[in-house]
Design an enzyme around this catalytic site. Structure first.
Site, short mmCIF file in Angstrom:
data_model
loop_
_atom_site.label_atom_id
_atom_site.label_comp_id
_atom_site.label_asym_id
_atom_site.label_seq_id
_atom_site.Cartn_x
_atom_site.Cartn_y
_atom_site.Cartn_z
N ARG A 48 0.89 -1.17 0.00
CA ARG A 48 0.00 0.00 0.00
C ARG A 48 0.91 1.21 0.00
O ARG A 48 1.78 1.35 0.88
CB ARG A 48 -0.89 -0.02 1.26
CG ARG A 48 -1.73 1.25 1.46
CD ARG A 48 -2.72 1.45 0.32
NE ARG A 48 -3.73 2.44 0.61
CZ ARG A 48 -3.56 3.75 0.46
NH1 ARG A 48 -2.42 4.25 0.07
NH2 ARG A 48 -4.56 4.56 0.73
N GLU A 56 -10.87 6.18 -5.92
CA GLU A 56 -11.44 4.83 -5.86
C GLU A 56 -12.05 4.45 -7.21
O GLU A 56 -12.41 5.32 -8.01
CB GLU A 56 -12.53 4.79 -4.80
CG GLU A 56 -12.03 4.94 -3.39
CD GLU A 56 -11.23 3.74 -2.92
OE1 GLU A 56 -11.73 2.61 -3.03
OE2 GLU A 56 -10.10 3.95 -2.44
N ARG A 90 -1.23 -5.48 4.04
CA ARG A 90 -0.41 -4.80 3.03
C ARG A 90 0.74 -4.08 3.74
O ARG A 90 0.54 -3.45 4.78
CB ARG A 90 -1.24 -3.78 2.25
CG ARG A 90 -2.41 -4.40 1.51
CD ARG A 90 -3.29 -3.34 0.87
NE ARG A 90 -3.87 -2.48 1.90
CZ ARG A 90 -4.66 -1.45 1.63
NH1 ARG A 90 -4.97 -1.16 0.40
NH2 ARG A 90 -5.14 -0.72 2.61
#
Length: 163
Positions: A48, A56, A90
């Protein structure tokens, strides 16, 4: 019960793997603008991107952000710099490519990501975002800008749908 225990152990082992603060790895996938997959010591690790939040899926510029990352680093060996923090399985990191280019900063500079101030107090990322806003690049060229974290919150609450 036995199978659940094994799966939980594997999940913790594979996702919370100990990695050095800096290491090189090959990018094997781009999930979206701020999430990618690397191959380190023959193990896939999801990354990430630190300091930033990209639009998004469903928001303007989300596809462009993903394409920018893919065009810049997919299939390449990159340098991963992290503080050993994991979130949602992540590794949180900055990614460097092509003679010390930083993909995280490049996304903000090109208006394809916002400085994620909830998780980052970096003055440099704030300044990069401010320059992108002033120059009206990427998302900042839109008449109405909705931060990705606000979009997720509204989508979760079903308060709007962006077209």
């Amino acid at each position: 019960m036995y199978l659940k225990t094994i799966l939980l152990f594997l999940l913790i082992t594979l996702t919370g793997a100990k990695v050095p603060k800096e290491f090189s790895a090959r990018v094997i996938g781009v999930v979206d603008g701020d999430t990618l997959k690397i191959l380190y010591e023959n193990k896939p690790i999801q990354i990430r991107l630190e300091h930033i939040d990209c639009p998004e899926k469903g928001q303007a510029y989300s596809t462009k952000a993903k394409q920018f990352v893919s065009n810049s680093i997919f299939g390449k060996t990159v340098k991963v710099v992290n503080k050993g923090k994991w979130h949602w399985n992540r590794l949180i990191a900055e990614i460097y490519y092509d003679k010390n280019q930083n993909i995280n900063k490049s996304l903000v500079k090109n208006g394809l990501a916002m400085h994620f101030i909830k998780y980052s107090k970096s003055k440099e990322y704030s300044e990069l975002e401010q320059k992108a806003r002033i120059n009206k690049v990427g998302v900042w060229s839109l008449s109405k800008v909705i931060a990705p974290w606000e979009y997720r919150k509204a989508k979760k609450n079903k308060t709007f749908i962006e077209k």
